[in-house]
Design a protein around this motif. Structure first.
Motif, PDB file in Angstrom:
ATOM      1  N   ASP A 131       8.788  -0.674   9.797  1.00 45.36           N
ATOM      2  CA  ASP A 131       9.658  -1.530   8.992  1.00 45.36           C
ATOM      3  C   ASP A 131       9.363  -3.015   9.195  1.00 45.36           C
ATOM      4  OD1 ASP A 131      10.609  -1.741  11.570  1.00 45.36           O
ATOM      5  OD2 ASP A 131      12.719  -1.616  11.015  1.00 45.36           O
TER       6      ASP A 131
ATOM      7  N   ASN B 120       3.438  -0.085   1.518  1.00 51.45           N
ATOM      8  CA  ASN B 120       4.517  -0.203   0.549  1.00 51.45           C
ATOM      9  C   ASN B 120       3.934  -0.617  -0.806  1.00 51.45           C
ATOM     10  OD1 ASN B 120       3.984  -2.832   1.750  1.00 51.45           O
ATOM     11  ND2 ASN B 120       5.757  -3.585   0.643  1.00 51.45           N
ATOM     12  N   GLU B 121       4.688  -0.384  -1.857  1.00 48.74           N
ATOM     13  CA  GLU B 121       4.257  -0.762  -3.203  1.00 48.74           C
ATOM     14  C   GLU B 121       4.102  -2.275  -3.289  1.00 48.74           C
ATOM     15  OE1 GLU B 121       3.566   1.309  -5.813  1.00 48.74           O
ATOM     16  OE2 GLU B 121       3.852   2.974  -4.417  1.00 48.74           O
TER      17      GLU B 121
ATOM     18  N   THR C  29       4.842  -5.861  -4.216  1.00 53.79           N
ATOM     19  CA  THR C  29       6.129  -6.494  -4.477  1.00 53.79           C
ATOM     20  C   THR C  29       6.058  -7.302  -5.771  1.00 53.79           C
ATOM     21  OG1 THR C  29       5.572  -8.503  -3.265  1.00 53.79           O
ATOM     22  CG2 THR C  29       6.571  -6.685  -1.991  1.00 53.79           C
TER      23      THR C  29
ATOM     24  N   GLN D 105       3.909  -3.820   4.241  1.00 52.59           N
ATOM     25  CA  GLN D 105       4.265  -2.994   5.384  1.00 52.59           C
ATOM     26  C   GLN D 105       3.320  -1.802   5.422  1.00 52.59           C
ATOM     27  OE1 GLN D 105       8.498  -2.939   3.900  1.00 52.59           O
ATOM     28  NE2 GLN D 105       8.819  -2.545   6.072  1.00 52.59           N
TER      29      GLN D 105
ATOM     30  N   LEU E  58       3.207   1.859   6.229  1.00 51.30           N
ATOM     31  CA  LEU E  58       4.145   2.959   6.435  1.00 51.30           C
ATOM     32  C   LEU E  58       3.572   3.996   7.395  1.00 51.30           C
ATOM     33  CD1 LEU E  58       5.321   3.257   2.734  1.00 51.30           C
ATOM     34  CD2 LEU E  58       6.321   1.901   4.586  1.00 51.30           C
TER      35      LEU E  58
END
Length: 108
Positions: free
Chosen positions: A20, A59-60, A62, A85, A87
């Motif tokens: 995170d 992460n996708e 932004t 990030q 994951l």
């Protein structure tokens, strides 16, 4: 376990238990100076990283990254460290030439 390898900083390895955290936070926590002119807010591209190899789930993109891509300020193999990030898995990255600090020793 997320892993970052910074190729042109002597293949510096950063391992983390956390999924995170933003890439730039992990880099800074490991004592690496990484440019971020806007204070890690996604308002510029000075913290961009070049993805050399991605064996990770990220992460996708932004909204800010999509904006810079639409302006051709962020290439398909580049992400903003303040927005990304890991994951799971590993990424091999490089510091962009334009974002290198003069006080650091970079390798090729």
């Amino acid at each position: 376990m997320p892993r970052i390898i910074i190729q042109n900083l002597g293949n510096f390895i950063i391992d983390s238990e956390s999924t995170d955290r933003k890439v730039i936070e992990l880099i800074h926590e490991n004592g690496i100076d990484w440019m971020h002119a806007c204070g890690k807010k996604g308002r510029c591209t000075t913290c961009k990283m070049i993805l050399v190899k991605q064996e990770a789930q990220l992460n996708e993109l932004t909204e800010r990254e999509l904006f810079y891509r639409s302006q051709n300020r962020l290439k398909p193999n580049e992400r903003l460290t303040c927005q990304t990030q890991i994951l799971e898995g590993e990424i091999l990255i490089r510091v962009a030439e334009i974002n290198k600090f003069p006080h650091l020793q970079y390798t090729e």
